[in-house]
Scaffold this active site. Structure first.
Site, PDB file in Angstrom:
ATOM      1  N   GLY A 208      71.827  42.551  33.540  1.00  0.00           N
ATOM      2  CA  GLY A 208      70.548  43.215  33.783  1.00  0.00           C
ATOM      3  C   GLY A 208      69.521  42.170  34.163  1.00  0.00           C
ATOM      4  O   GLY A 208      69.870  40.993  34.344  1.00  0.00           O
ATOM      5  N   ASP A 321      63.846  52.971  26.583  1.00  0.00           N
ATOM      6  CA  ASP A 321      64.854  52.808  27.635  1.00  0.00           C
ATOM      7  C   ASP A 321      66.146  53.526  27.255  1.00  0.00           C
ATOM      8  O   ASP A 321      67.244  52.973  27.354  1.00  0.00           O
ATOM      9  CB  ASP A 321      65.115  51.329  27.923  1.00  0.00           C
TER      10      ASP A 321
END
Lengths: 588, 300
Positions: A208, A321
């Site tokens: 990520g 998230d």
């Protein structure tokens, strides 16, 4: 050098404040102890530092010092850093130790391990208290009773003593008696070693904007863990403030359905967060072509998800998230919520005050309508929308609202859930971007289409979790009371997952898809070439498009190929949200 | 710098303006620095608002500039050694109602929220109490009169919001009145649509849902790209607005222990407080209060 740790104090020299009490306190901070500590830890060279740190009687690879802190910073925040007045019966011993130890890194000192050269080939890791139970956590945090306190003006005699484990230790023997040569296991919370690598890496399992995640094995214990390597190369301002926030949050968690931070590790100028390893993530698992989930299995997964989220919400933490790839699942379906890179605790607000958070959170497919309309005054409800999406995904195996940007995302939501009206969401007109994205037509709710794909209970729960109006959305604890969890069939572990070949994370799924896409493209190219030269013999390697990919790279349906999952958001956070930190402009 | 040169440069700044604090302040400071040319520079602001080719996003940014310009002019001029005498404030203030209608043209109220925020700031700077209007803004359900509700039933359009030349109110108050009318207009339009537009069952495209994406946009409407840009700008502005929240000017002789440490020290304690300790605590607290009070830019 102290600037790093005490920027407020660095240029002021000796205390100049007019108050007697303050002088006393300040005086304590500048005594010999701190001077020694400073010269050894900041100005002394690395060799001295290392040898100072070595404790006789400890194995060479397990040097430790009780008053040291690694990246966690707990001791610092509790005042341990100033604990220079331990001149009571315990004092001498601790004083010596802290003189030997490295600086209490913590948030303000977290740049320390990044000094190039000085830590080459060293590995140090911080082990937060792993034996705490959830129940223990519920106890008051500062249980010091009468008699334990101390007086501000006369210098702290009983300031917080660093790790909790140390508080429980028995009084140490007087100096003339032999000192204990070895700490008990739960007293070790920082380990330094010259071994080149403690964790043997197997493969990358995630990536990520924050960095990369690897599967690895602890070469001492054999434990399989996940290493999250923080990406620091692009950091101009030092250790990212968002990582500090993430670490602080992770340290405060203790729940079976929330991922636990096992250690922090500094190795070869890289910083790692170490977690329990989980075989799958929800997105990866749901892309498995042969996976057949029963209603009991879905309930088992979703109940854990709601319990984990309820735990976070009770602790006033918003995850911000929620999505399938952040929900980890082990080989029997135990589930943990992971990735707190965007999470935050909620502000305490007086009446009339507004939270004012950033709306640049949550991956777009799981972002609720109020955020898409620019809300900055939101709460836990934004996570609930995400789990509502995931509940449907457990049945349909694909994300429900797949938009490309804010406009198309909102359009997808309104097309399925119906456009909001004055009765169901009167406050919508107060949202910042409502005038820009005001529906110009009315659409009826089409959510009933999902009824055929779900059970009555799950459909009802999903509908309540996906209520457009955040105020009317179910809370996590209300959701846990829903009949879905109590009606038959009851939740049941996914024992069959043990039989599933391979590990299914979104990262690998994406890799498989890329590979499959490339294969299809290659085939297409070859087909074109064949048409140009029909007489040319077909190469043997050309596999038919329906051919099965070997081992765990099972074939991926064309439907799945078309899905390109959106990336997480990582951003510069508002500085006031972490005003206790040194750098308000930290970036990821 | 002569007036022509100043005007040219100012126009360039206005055309390239973006909603970042830096850009807004740069433009505002240029205007204040060239206060002698106010007669030329001020009409430039009105010109850009009258230009039908300028998109609504830019017009919203110009309104934010007016907010910043009034604030900066006020702050700089209020300084005791200042050579400035509140430039632009009078001109901007009197033109405020007409400016507002340029930023919120016809039934296109995209900029409503931003104008509300800026107008609130302007009123605060000019020390005008507008709490009554702010309350009205939030009471959307009660803001329509009985007659207006009947008009909705009859599917009649909301009358065009126009400037009331006869009004003798303060221009800022006039601007607020117009803004509330605009808010009503938007609310009215929505209720009318909800009531009279039959709900669709087939999927609506983005263009049908939000009127975006059409290339041939009538002026004063936002395209999808412009909407997305605006969102990003708003987020950036929101973030930057917080960057200065923590900034305080600490007096030179400030104490060395941070407030956090001080609080932490007491927070972790549970003990009987002797009179001596209590005295010490309050003395230290008093010291902190002095430091904090002295930290603010405006004297407390």
């Amino acid at each position: 050098m102290t600037d790093r740790y005490r920027p407020n104090n660095s240029n002021n020299g000796p205390p100049t404040g007019p108050k007697k009490s303050y002088n006393n306190y300040q005086g304590g901070r500048n005594d010999k102890h701190q001077g020694d500590w400073k010269s050894k830890d900041f100005r002394g060279n690395n060799r001295n530092y290392k040898s100072d740190h070595y404790r006789p009687g400890q194995p060479a690879s397990n040097q430790s010092a009780p008053n040291n802190q690694s990246t966690g910073g707990k001791g610092y925040n509790n005042g341990n850093y100033h604990n220079n007045s331990n001149r009571n019966n315990k004092g001498e011993y601790y004083k010596k130790d802290s003189e030997r130890g490295p600086p209490p890194a913590g948030p303000k000192g977290s740049k320390r391990p990044l000094d190039r050269g000085s830590y080459e080939k060293q590995t140090s890791s911080y082990v937060p208290g792993r034996n705490n139970t959830y129940e223990q956590n519920k106890k008051p945090r500062f249980p010091s009773g009468p008699g334990q306190g101390n007086r501000f003006p006369t210098g702290p005699s009983n300031l917080p003593k660093g790790p909790k484990s140390m508080e429980k230790s028995k009084p140490l023997p007087p100096r003339h008696l032999p000192r204990p040569t070895k700490l008990t296991k739960n007293q070790i919370y920082m380990i330094k070693t010259n071994k080149p690598e403690i964790f043997e890496r197997f493969q990358q399992v995630g990536e990520g904007t924050y960095g990369k995640v690897y599967k690895a094995k602890n070469s001492n214990t054999g434990e399989i863990v996940a290493l999250k390597k923080l990406r620091l190369e692009s950091e101009k301002d030092g250790f990212p403030i968002t990582s500090i926030r993430e670490i602080k949050l992770l340290q405060s968690f203790d729940h079976p359905n929330v991922v636990g931070l096992l250690e922090m590790m500094v190795e070869q100028n890289q910083i790692y967060m170490i977690f329990d390893y989980m075989d799958h993530d929800l997105t990866g698992l749901l892309t498995h072509p042969d996976l057949k989930l029963g209603e009991n299995h879905r309930k088992f997964l979703f109940k854990q998800l709601m319990e984990g989220l309820n735990y976070l919400h009770l602790k006033r933490v918003i995850h911000r998230d929620i999505k399938g790839s952040n929900i980890l699942v082990d080989s029997i379906g135990n589930l943990k919520i992971a990735d707190f890179g965007l999470a935050r605790t909620m502000k305490l607000l007086k009446e009339g005050e507004h939270p004012d958070y950033t709306n640049r959170v949550i991956t777009i497919w799981y972002r609720p309508p109020e955020l898409l309309l620019g809300s900055t005054e939101y709460g836990r409800e934004i996570d609930i929308w995400g789990v509502g999406c995931l509940l449907i995904e457990l049945y349909t195996k694909q994300a429900t609202f797949q938009g490309f940007d804010e406009v198309s995302q909102l359009n997808k939501i309104f097309n399925i859930m119906g456009t909001p009206n004055f009765e169901n969401w009167p406050e919508i007109s107060n949202l910042p971007w409502f005038e820009m994205l005001k529906p110009k037509d009315n659409k009826v709710n089409q959510f009933n289409e999902f009824k055929a794909k779900m059970t009555d209970d799950s459909f009802d729960l999903a509908e309540k979790l996906l209520t457009l109006n955040p105020r009317k959305r179910l809370t996590a604890s209300q959701a846990l009371q829903h009949e879905y969890f109590t009606n038959e069939p009851k939740p049941e572990p996914l024992y069959f997952l043990k039989e599933v070949k391979g590990e299914w994370h979104e990262f690998e799924t994406k890799k498989r898809r890329r590979k499959e896409r490339k294969r299809l493209q290659d085939e297409k190219k070859r087909d074109i070439n064949d048409n140009i030269a029909p007489s040319a013999p077909k190469p043997e390697s050309m596999a038919p498009s329906t051919s099965k990919i070997n081992d765990n790279e099972s074939s991926v349906s064309p439907n799945q190929l078309s899905i390109s999952r959106p990336q997480s958001i990582r951003q510069t956070e508002e500085p006031e949200e972490a005003q206790d930190q040194q750098k308000p402009d930290g970036t990821v | 710098m002569d007036s022509f040169e100043a005007n040219t440069q100012f126009n360039q700044l206005l055309r390239s303006i973006n909603p970042s604090v830096q850009s807004l302040k740069k433009t505002a400071h240029f205007a204040i620095k060239n206060w002698e040319n106010e007669d030329y520079l001020f009409p430039s602001i009105l010109d850009i608002l009258n230009d039908i080719h300028v998109e609504l996003n830019t017009k919203s940014t110009i309104f934010q500039l007016i907010d910043v310009l009034i604030n900066e002019s006020f702050t700089i001029s209020a300084h005791k050694d200042s050579a400035y005498s509140y430039p632009y404030i009078n001109n901007l203030k009197s033109a405020l109602p007409q400016i507002l209608l340029k930023v919120l043209p016809g039934h296109n109220n995209y900029n409503l929220y931003n104008v509300f925020n800026s107008l609130r700031n302007i009123s605060k700077t000019l020390k005008i109490d507008t709490s009554e209007y702010e309350q009205q803004w939030n009471l959307s359900s009660e803001m329509l009169s009985k007659e207006e509700m009947e008009n909705i039933d009859l599917n009649l359009p909301y009358p065009e919001v126009v400037l009331d030349d006869a009004s003798s109110n303060d221009p800022v108050v006039q601007a607020w009145e117009l803004l509330i009318k605009k808010r009503k207009q938007s609310f009215y339009d929505r209720l009318r649509l909800l009531k009279h537009q039959p709900p669709k069952t087939e999927d609506l495209s983005e263009d049908e849902m939000f009127y975006v994406n059409t290339k041939e946009r009538a002026h004063n409407q936002l395209t999808k790209k412009q909407i997305l840009l605006r969102m990003e700008d708003d987020r950036e502005t929101h973030k930057r607005s917080k960057e200065s929240l923590w900034v305080v000017e600490r007096p030179k002789n400030s104490v060395g222990v941070t407030e956090e440490e001080f609080m932490g020290f007491y927070w972790n304690k549970f003990d009987k407080l002797s009179k001596e300790d209590e005295k010490a605590l309050f003395e230290t607290l008093e010291g902190y209060n002095e430091v904090v009070a002295g930290s603010y830019k405006d004297v407390q």
